[in-house]
Design a protein around this motif. Structure first.
Motif, PDB file in Angstrom:
ATOM      1  N   TRP A 422       0.837  -1.196   0.000  1.00  0.00           N
ATOM      2  CA  TRP A 422       0.000   0.000   0.000  1.00  0.00           C
ATOM      3  C   TRP A 422       0.879   1.255   0.000  1.00  0.00           C
ATOM      4  CZ3 TRP A 422      -0.655   4.150   3.290  1.00  0.00           C
ATOM      5  CH2 TRP A 422      -1.764   4.944   3.029  1.00  0.00           C
ATOM      6  N   ARG A 423       1.936   1.218   0.793  1.00  0.00           N
ATOM      7  CA  ARG A 423       2.820   2.380   0.898  1.00  0.00           C
ATOM      8  C   ARG A 423       3.564   2.648  -0.424  1.00  0.00           C
ATOM      9  NH1 ARG A 423       7.057   2.669   3.997  1.00  0.00           N
ATOM     10  NH2 ARG A 423       6.865   4.908   4.090  1.00  0.00           N
ATOM     11  N   THR A 424       3.842   1.580  -1.139  1.00  0.00           N
ATOM     12  CA  THR A 424       4.541   1.734  -2.420  1.00  0.00           C
ATOM     13  C   THR A 424       3.730   2.618  -3.346  1.00  0.00           C
ATOM     14  OG1 THR A 424       5.469  -0.435  -2.121  1.00  0.00           O
ATOM     15  CG2 THR A 424       5.598   0.449  -4.326  1.00  0.00           C
ATOM     16  N   ALA A 426       1.540   4.805  -2.349  1.00  0.00           N
ATOM     17  CA  ALA A 426       1.580   6.164  -1.793  1.00  0.00           C
ATOM     18  C   ALA A 426       2.896   6.848  -2.162  1.00  0.00           C
ATOM     19  CB  ALA A 426       1.420   6.102  -0.281  1.00  0.00           C
ATOM     20  N   ARG A 427       3.976   6.080  -2.132  1.00  0.00           N
ATOM     21  CA  ARG A 427       5.286   6.658  -2.498  1.00  0.00           C
ATOM     22  C   ARG A 427       5.305   7.079  -3.962  1.00  0.00           C
ATOM     23  NH1 ARG A 427      10.005   5.740   0.646  1.00  0.00           N
ATOM     24  NH2 ARG A 427      11.177   5.876  -1.282  1.00  0.00           N
ATOM     25  N   ARG A 428       4.644   6.266  -4.788  1.00  0.00           N
ATOM     26  CA  ARG A 428       4.603   6.592  -6.220  1.00  0.00           C
ATOM     27  C   ARG A 428       3.901   7.932  -6.421  1.00  0.00           C
ATOM     28  NH1 ARG A 428       1.531   5.940 -10.575  1.00  0.00           N
ATOM     29  NH2 ARG A 428      -0.204   5.041  -9.427  1.00  0.00           N
ATOM     30  N   SER A 481       2.491   6.831   7.378  1.00  0.00           N
ATOM     31  CA  SER A 481       2.286   5.383   7.250  1.00  0.00           C
ATOM     32  C   SER A 481       3.557   4.630   7.624  1.00  0.00           C
ATOM     33  CB  SER A 481       1.828   5.019   5.843  1.00  0.00           C
ATOM     34  OG  SER A 481       2.834   5.325   4.918  1.00  0.00           O
ATOM     35  N   LEU A 482       4.714   5.288   7.471  1.00  0.00           N
ATOM     36  CA  LEU A 482       5.963   4.635   7.888  1.00  0.00           C
ATOM     37  C   LEU A 482       5.943   4.458   9.413  1.00  0.00           C
ATOM     38  CD1 LEU A 482       8.816   3.605   7.205  1.00  0.00           C
ATOM     39  CD2 LEU A 482       9.650   5.922   7.542  1.00  0.00           C
ATOM     40  N   SER A 483       5.471   5.492  10.099  1.00  0.00           N
ATOM     41  CA  SER A 483       5.405   5.380  11.553  1.00  0.00           C
ATOM     42  C   SER A 483       4.416   4.287  11.947  1.00  0.00           C
ATOM     43  CB  SER A 483       4.963   6.700  12.174  1.00  0.00           C
ATOM     44  OG  SER A 483       5.769   7.727  11.697  1.00  0.00           O
ATOM     45  N   ILE A 488       3.295  -1.001  14.146  1.00  0.00           N
ATOM     46  CA  ILE A 488       2.679  -2.333  14.040  1.00  0.00           C
ATOM     47  C   ILE A 488       3.754  -3.423  14.081  1.00  0.00           C
ATOM     48  CG2 ILE A 488       1.326  -3.857  12.559  1.00  0.00           C
ATOM     49  CD1 ILE A 488      -0.254  -1.458  11.660  1.00  0.00           C
ATOM     50  N   GLN A 489       4.839  -3.192  13.320  1.00  0.00           N
ATOM     51  CA  GLN A 489       5.917  -4.184  13.330  1.00  0.00           C
ATOM     52  C   GLN A 489       6.454  -4.355  14.751  1.00  0.00           C
ATOM     53  OE1 GLN A 489       8.532  -2.364  10.435  1.00  0.00           O
ATOM     54  NE2 GLN A 489       8.148  -4.001   8.950  1.00  0.00           N
ATOM     55  N   GLY A 490       6.692  -3.204  15.394  1.00  0.00           N
ATOM     56  CA  GLY A 490       7.207  -3.254  16.766  1.00  0.00           C
ATOM     57  C   GLY A 490       6.234  -3.978  17.680  1.00  0.00           C
ATOM     58  N   PRO A 531      17.354  -6.984  11.512  1.00  0.00           N
ATOM     59  CA  PRO A 531      17.064  -7.158  10.071  1.00  0.00           C
ATOM     60  C   PRO A 531      15.577  -7.110   9.762  1.00  0.00           C
ATOM     61  CG  PRO A 531      17.931  -9.192  11.023  1.00  0.00           C
ATOM     62  CD  PRO A 531      18.071  -8.142  12.063  1.00  0.00           C
ATOM     63  N   LEU A 532      14.754  -7.557  10.725  1.00  0.00           N
ATOM     64  CA  LEU A 532      13.307  -7.548  10.463  1.00  0.00           C
ATOM     65  C   LEU A 532      12.784  -6.119  10.342  1.00  0.00           C
ATOM     66  CD1 LEU A 532      11.731 -10.378  12.620  1.00  0.00           C
ATOM     67  CD2 LEU A 532      11.752 -10.195  10.155  1.00  0.00           C
ATOM     68  N   ASN A 533      13.464  -5.197  10.979  1.00  0.00           N
ATOM     69  CA  ASN A 533      13.067  -3.797  10.917  1.00  0.00           C
ATOM     70  C   ASN A 533      13.073  -3.255   9.507  1.00  0.00           C
ATOM     71  OD1 ASN A 533      12.294  -2.770  13.287  1.00  0.00           O
ATOM     72  ND2 ASN A 533      14.363  -2.379  14.046  1.00  0.00           N
ATOM     73  N   PHE A 534      13.880  -3.866   8.648  1.00  0.00           N
ATOM     74  CA  PHE A 534      13.987  -3.377   7.271  1.00  0.00           C
ATOM     75  C   PHE A 534      13.311  -4.315   6.278  1.00  0.00           C
ATOM     76  CE2 PHE A 534      17.260  -1.289   9.638  1.00  0.00           C
ATOM     77  CZ  PHE A 534      17.095   0.019   9.223  1.00  0.00           C
ATOM     78  N   PHE A 535      12.471  -5.177   6.825  1.00  0.00           N
ATOM     79  CA  PHE A 535      11.841  -6.169   5.957  1.00  0.00           C
ATOM     80  C   PHE A 535      10.995  -5.511   4.860  1.00  0.00           C
ATOM     81  CE2 PHE A 535       8.967  -9.664   4.898  1.00  0.00           C
ATOM     82  CZ  PHE A 535       9.903 -10.661   4.694  1.00  0.00           C
ATOM     83  N   GLY A 536      10.273  -4.486   5.239  1.00  0.00           N
ATOM     84  CA  GLY A 536       9.416  -3.784   4.273  1.00  0.00           C
ATOM     85  C   GLY A 536      10.241  -3.145   3.174  1.00  0.00           C
ATOM     86  N   ALA A 537      11.311  -2.459   3.598  1.00  0.00           N
ATOM     87  CA  ALA A 537      12.179  -1.793   2.611  1.00  0.00           C
ATOM     88  C   ALA A 537      12.782  -2.835   1.674  1.00  0.00           C
ATOM     89  CB  ALA A 537      13.261  -1.028   3.334  1.00  0.00           C
ATOM     90  N   LEU A 538      13.159  -3.962   2.256  1.00  0.00           N
ATOM     91  CA  LEU A 538      13.747  -5.033   1.444  1.00  0.00           C
ATOM     92  C   LEU A 538      12.736  -5.572   0.447  1.00  0.00           C
ATOM     93  CD1 LEU A 538      15.795  -7.396   3.746  1.00  0.00           C
ATOM     94  CD2 LEU A 538      16.468  -6.393   1.599  1.00  0.00           C
ATOM     95  N   TYR A 539      11.545  -5.748   0.956  1.00  0.00           N
ATOM     96  CA  TYR A 539      10.483  -6.261   0.098  1.00  0.00           C
ATOM     97  C   TYR A 539      10.244  -5.319  -1.077  1.00  0.00           C
ATOM     98  CZ  TYR A 539       5.803  -7.438  -1.468  1.00  0.00           C
ATOM     99  OH  TYR A 539       4.715  -7.746  -2.249  1.00  0.00           O
ATOM    100  N   ARG A 540      10.254  -4.012  -0.754  1.00  0.00           N
ATOM    101  CA  ARG A 540      10.009  -3.031  -1.806  1.00  0.00           C
ATOM    102  C   ARG A 540      11.124  -3.040  -2.855  1.00  0.00           C
ATOM    103  NH1 ARG A 540       9.222   1.685   1.040  1.00  0.00           N
ATOM    104  NH2 ARG A 540      11.351   2.287   0.656  1.00  0.00           N
ATOM    105  N   SER A 541      12.354  -3.134  -2.365  1.00  0.00           N
ATOM    106  CA  SER A 541      13.435  -3.096  -3.360  1.00  0.00           C
ATOM    107  C   SER A 541      13.478  -4.405  -4.150  1.00  0.00           C
ATOM    108  CB  SER A 541      14.774  -2.742  -2.713  1.00  0.00           C
ATOM    109  OG  SER A 541      15.326  -3.838  -2.099  1.00  0.00           O
TER     110      SER A 541
HETATM  111  N1  LIG Z   1      10.414  -0.815   9.318  1.00  0.00           N
HETATM  112  C1  LIG Z   1      10.106  -0.336   8.028  1.00  0.00           C
HETATM  113  C2  LIG Z   1      10.917   0.887   7.658  1.00  0.00           C
HETATM  114  C3  LIG Z   1      12.353   0.641   7.432  1.00  0.00           C
HETATM  115  C4  LIG Z   1      13.072   1.946   7.119  1.00  0.00           C
HETATM  116  O1  LIG Z   1      13.280   2.782   7.987  1.00  0.00           O
HETATM  117  N2  LIG Z   1      13.436   2.136   5.854  1.00  0.00           N
HETATM  118  C5  LIG Z   1      14.207   3.244   5.418  1.00  0.00           C
HETATM  119  C6  LIG Z   1      14.994   2.856   4.198  1.00  0.00           C
HETATM  120  S1  LIG Z   1      15.990   1.472   4.380  1.00  0.00           S
HETATM  121  C7  LIG Z   1      13.388   4.416   4.973  1.00  0.00           C
HETATM  122  O2  LIG Z   1      13.871   5.498   4.989  1.00  0.00           O
HETATM  123  N3  LIG Z   1      12.176   4.224   4.545  1.00  0.00           N
HETATM  124  C8  LIG Z   1      11.364   5.271   4.039  1.00  0.00           C
HETATM  125  C9  LIG Z   1      10.036   4.726   3.642  1.00  0.00           C
HETATM  126  O3  LIG Z   1       9.834   3.504   3.719  1.00  0.00           O
HETATM  127  O4  LIG Z   1       9.203   5.527   3.199  1.00  0.00           O
HETATM  128  C10 LIG Z   1      10.201  -1.422   6.982  1.00  0.00           C
HETATM  129  O5  LIG Z   1      10.268  -2.593   7.356  1.00  0.00           O
HETATM  130  O6  LIG Z   1      10.138  -1.095   5.800  1.00  0.00           O
END
Ligand SMILES: N[C@@H](CCC(=O)N[C@@H](CS)C(=O)NCC(=O)O)C(=O)O
Ligand SMILES: Nc1ncnc2c1ncn2[C@@H]1O[C@H](COP(=O)(O)OP(=O)(O)OP(=O)(O)O)[C@@H](O)[C@H]1O
Length: 827
Positions: A422-424, A426-428, A481-483, A488-490, A531-541
């Motif tokens: 959903w955020r992707t 919004a980012r677009r 939505s990032l917050s 939610i993740q936390g 690493p789980l904290n960045f799961f969303g970012a990883l998924y997006r990339s």
């Molecule tokens: N916990 C979240 C956020 C991780 C995070 O802080 N991502 C960094 C980039 S690695 C960011 O700046 N994100 C901006 C965004 O997602 O809009 C996740 O799993 O995606």
């Protein structure tokens, strides 16, 4: 005896049947889909919209009965001293709830647009039917053997069993009602609407409009696209297989060794992730022992393990270091292959393409590589660590801990993927609105004069302010939505940590576990969080690199329409006699361009093609160069059909001087030598002299080393054309094709060009497209082309004799336009 809680076997059997059967069916479906294409799957085996809604409610009801069961159990266990149900039964109860949760989600995902991973969970009728039947059988057995309730606990338990049996009967009624109904279009077309469709979903972050239709349609590619639309996951990933050979360093043993060591290091990293918390446990144990001295060695060992851990640790860094040449190899192999492939594509592709898009796809050649790396080194290790945690906790502590990690993993990943998708979007939107505001700003500055003339400062300021407001609104959505995502993740992670810690504390308090165990558990779990904290970012990339890779794949799937025959021989040019026999051709079958064209270009003669614009003159040149194949008839050069000879020999025997020569942004020398890289400077000077451009070049500030600018912009039209003539002279072909400049040049330049062209044509077969008839009055043969047909042939003098002739009319027309010119006279 309560079957549900005291008979682990029956419980395990139920869960095993549910999960095993469901997964088995899912795999079978995927395989079947791959074999038969997706038709049967997407049309027949999915739910229609209406039954899907009812089924979803049904599943929710079943899931709720499990929630009640678990709550009932917890309350009873807390209130009854010295009673605890069999461990396996509790685990199975939670797993059953998880199972129905997954099925419920699969229904929810089927009713809306699924993307990527979500479509893994799509609800198939047969799967859900299977789950109903399994549930019906087991719950009936449970119900049959449940004693008459003696208290509330047993009463609720029985009511739950009964409710599930009734729900199963109700499910059967739903099935019978909807069995014969065909699925409605809404859900039927579900696969068509997935990511493979060339719609806005293609590039989540690309600006609107740009993302759709990565490439223009040519027939071959659109077929490929169509087949991809309805494809299974297996087939989808298989389609990437053509790119994999470029990733694997086939002939380089050293690099293969690098890959092997990297994989070993990856495994070792997982082991280090267990060793470090384990060692901390040992240290804690040692420290809690009284009078055992300082555990120097244990502490140092712990520090060493910590040094090994993580992407920035020793193991991770070593892995990154060893991977550099592997990654670079893949980049080189893929990008050069991609360029080679694009250059090998036929002319029609290059005519149709949107240059920027092809280039963008090519510059992302690394995407496949990135995708593999992300999977292998980022997502893979996180998921492996979670799996290791599940197994390790089961072996070391208790199955309950494994269960906690399992449920957490599922919820965490699912929620992250959902929110990130959903955020992707919004980012677009945010990126788009940023571009808009940038555009407004840019406009105002570029049109400074106009803004000032109309005293529009205020207006521009407002316009920009509005655009910025729009952008800020989108940015707000993205940031808030990032917050929300982080909270939610936390929340999910902390809840599982809380349950695990409480359980562990309980066990430590009652002496089942040691304090060291508590420390191991806590450390291992917290180290998963980072690493789980960045799961969303990883998924997006990951999503982005899949999209880029898909674009690259589309280019690789493109096949040239003009292909050499297997036994094609090199063209042997003896005299350069070109014969067109009954040639017909059309770019599009609905609109013929050439019909029945016949002519012979004798060796050493000049043939001029004249006629109205769009008549087909350039097409004649293109088919002679075999950029396209004729539909009918044949073209021969010295009695060899152009279709029977190799493309490179054909094109190297023909010199082309285009109307508007486009030069490389390099020096004059480089550009002329392009025709024959092995030529000496003297040869280049000779060619330039013959083309009447040598003296001019010497007047340039840096002579032959002057740069010509982007596409040769620093040169005049006449200079560029003479450069092209010089190139053709250097190439020294037997046949030359000339497309004369349309615009009238000044007399001096024209004289130079004409002289250079005469030099070029001397002793060669020359086919000239003439826009100004005055330049070809000396041609040996003039062909008048109109509507793709040769309507008149002859020399200038012959053709002027036809009173109603097309040529004579054109001649007089051009004379009228230029009455002062003495060139045009009928006599
Ligand atoms: N916990 C979240 C956020 C991780 C995070 O802080 N991502 C960094 C980039 S690695 C960011 O700046 N994100 C901006 C965004 O997602 O809009 C996740 O799993 O995606
Ligand atoms: N790639 C293409 N796809 C489809 N139609 C094309 C393509 N290229 C040219 N045509 C069409 O083919 C016809 C002949 O074009 P061609 O360029 O051969 O004409 P021409 O006589 O050389 O015109 P001009 O003197 O203006 O250059 C035109 O109607 C043109 O619209």
């Amino acid at each position: 005896m309560v079957l549900r809680y005291d008979n682990p076997h029956l419980n395990i059997a139920e869960v095993a049947c549910l999960y095993g059967g469901f997964l088995g069916l899912w795999t079978l479906k995927a395989l079947k889909q791959q074999r038969n294409g997706s038709e049967d799957l997407s049309r027949k085996s999915r739910f229609g919209k209406e039954p899907l809604k009812i089924v979803s409610w049904w599943i929710l009801a079943v899931a709720l009965t499990y929630v009640i069961d678990i709550a009932n159990l917890v309350v009873y266990a807390l209130r009854t001293p010295n009673w605890w149900p069999h461990k396996a039964s509790v685990v199975c109860l939670v797993l059953s709830l998880l199972f129905w949760g997954v099925v419920l989600i699969s229904c929810a995902d089927t009713s809306e647009l699924p993307r990527y991973t979500n479509s893994f969970f799509s609800a198939y009728r047969v799967n859900v039917l299977y789950a109903w039947l399994t549930e019906a059988i087991f719950e009936s057995v449970f119900l049959a053997f449940t004693p008459i309730p003696g208290d509330t606990f047993q009463g609720i338990l029985m009511a739950d069993h009964l409710a599930r049996v009734l729900l199963c009967i109700f499910a059967f009624a739903i099935y019978v009602t909807y069995r014969r109904k065909r699925p409605s279009r809404d859900t039927m077309d579900y696969e068509e609407r997935t990511m493979f469709e060339s719609g806005t979903q293609l590039d989540p972050e690309a600006p609107e409009g740009q993302s759709s239709q990565a490439l223009p349609h040519t027939t071959k590619r659109s077929d490929a696209k169509k087949s991809k639309k309805n494809t299974s996951w297996i087939a989808y990933f298989k389609s990437f297989a053509i790119l994999f050979p470029y990733l694997w360093p086939v002939k380089n043993l050293r690099l293969q060794l690098h890959v092997f060591v990297c994989v070993l290091l990856l495994i070792f990293g997982r082991i280090a992730n267990i060793l470090a918390p384990r060692q901390l446990g040992v240290v804690t144990e040692k420290l809690s022992e009284t009078n055992s001295g300082v555990p120097w060695f244990e502490v140092l060992l712990f520090v060493f393990y910590r040094f090994l851990q993580g992407n920035m640790g020793l193991v991770g860094s070593l892995r990154s270091f060893l991977w550099i040449p592997v990654s670079q190899y893949a980049y080189r192999a893929l990008s050069t292959k991609a360029l080679q492939h694009v250059l090998g594509l036929s002319y029609d592709f290059h005519l149709n393409k949107r240059g920027g898009e092809v280039l963008a796809a090519l510059t992302k050649a690394n995407s496949v590589n990135t995708f593999v790396e992300q999977l292998l080194f980022q997502i893979g290790p996180v998921l492996t660590d979670l799996a290791v945690a599940i197994i390790y906790f089961f072996v070391k502590f208790d199955v309950y801990f494994s269960l906690v990690v399992l449920v957490m993993t599922f919820c965490y990943c699912y929620v992250t993927v959902k929110i990130t998708s959903w955020r992707t979007e919004a980012r677009r939107k945010m990126v788009n609105s940023w571009r808009d505001s940038y555009g407004v700003q840019n406009d105002a500055i570029m049109n400074y004069e106009t803004v000032k003339n109309f005293d529009a400062d205020e207006f521009e300021n407002h316009r920009f302010g509005d655009a910025v407001d729009k952008y800020l609104l989108q940015e707000n959505t993205v940031l808030s939505s990032l917050s929300v995502l982080n909270i939610i993740q936390g929340g999910i992670f902390t809840s599982s940590l809380c349950v695990a810690c409480l359980l562990s504390a309980y066990k430590v308090s009652f002496g089942y576990n040691t304090v060291g165990d508590f420390v191991v558990l806590l450390t291992y779990m917290t180290q998963l969080q980072q690493p789980l904290n960045f799961f969303g970012a990883l998924y997006r990339s990951l999503q982005n690199s899949i999209i880029d890779a898909e674009r690259l794949l589309e280019i690789f799937e493109e096949q040239p329409t003009v292909v050499e025959k297997k036994d094609a021989a090199p063209l042997k040019v003896t005299n350069g006699r070109v014969v067109f026999s009954n040639v017909s051709f059309a770019y599009d079958p609905r609109k013929p361009v050439l019909s029945n064209v016949n002519f012979v270009a004798e060796p050493g003669k000049v043939i001029a093609l004249v006629g109205e614009s769009g008549g087909g003159k350039s097409t004649i040149m293109r088919i002679l160069l075999r950029f396209f194949d004729v539909n009918d008839g044949s073209i021969t050069i010295d009695d060899q059909d152009v279709r029977d000879v190799t493309l490179s020999s054909l094109r190297s025997s023909i010199g082309v001087v285009p109307q508007d020569s486009i030069l490389f942004n390099d020096t004059v020398m480089y550009n002329i030598k392009y025709a024959k890289p092995s030529a000496s400077n003297e040869e280049v000077y000779e060619a330039a002299k013959a083309a009447q451009i040598h003296d001019r070049i010497l007047e340039f500030p840096d002579g032959y080393h002057s740069r010509v600018g982007e596409r040769g912009l620093k040169l005049s039209g006449g200079e560029k054309q003479r450069m092209a003539v010089a190139r053709a002279i250097l190439k020294n072909p037997t046949i030359i094709l000339l497309d004369e400049a349309t615009s009238a040049l000044d007399t001096n330049t024209e004289r130079h060009i004409q002289a250079s062209l005469n030099r070029l044509a001397a002793g060669r077969t020359a086919i000239v497209i003439a826009h100004r008839l005055s330049t070809i009055t000396n041609a040996d043969l003039i062909l008048c082309i109109s509507n793709g047909k040769v309507v008149e042939t002859g020399t200038h003098e012959d053709l002027l004799k036809h009173d109603d002739g097309v040529y004579r009319k054109m001649w007089l027309q051009q004379a009228n336009k230029d009455p002062s010119s003495k060139k045009f006279s009928v006599e």
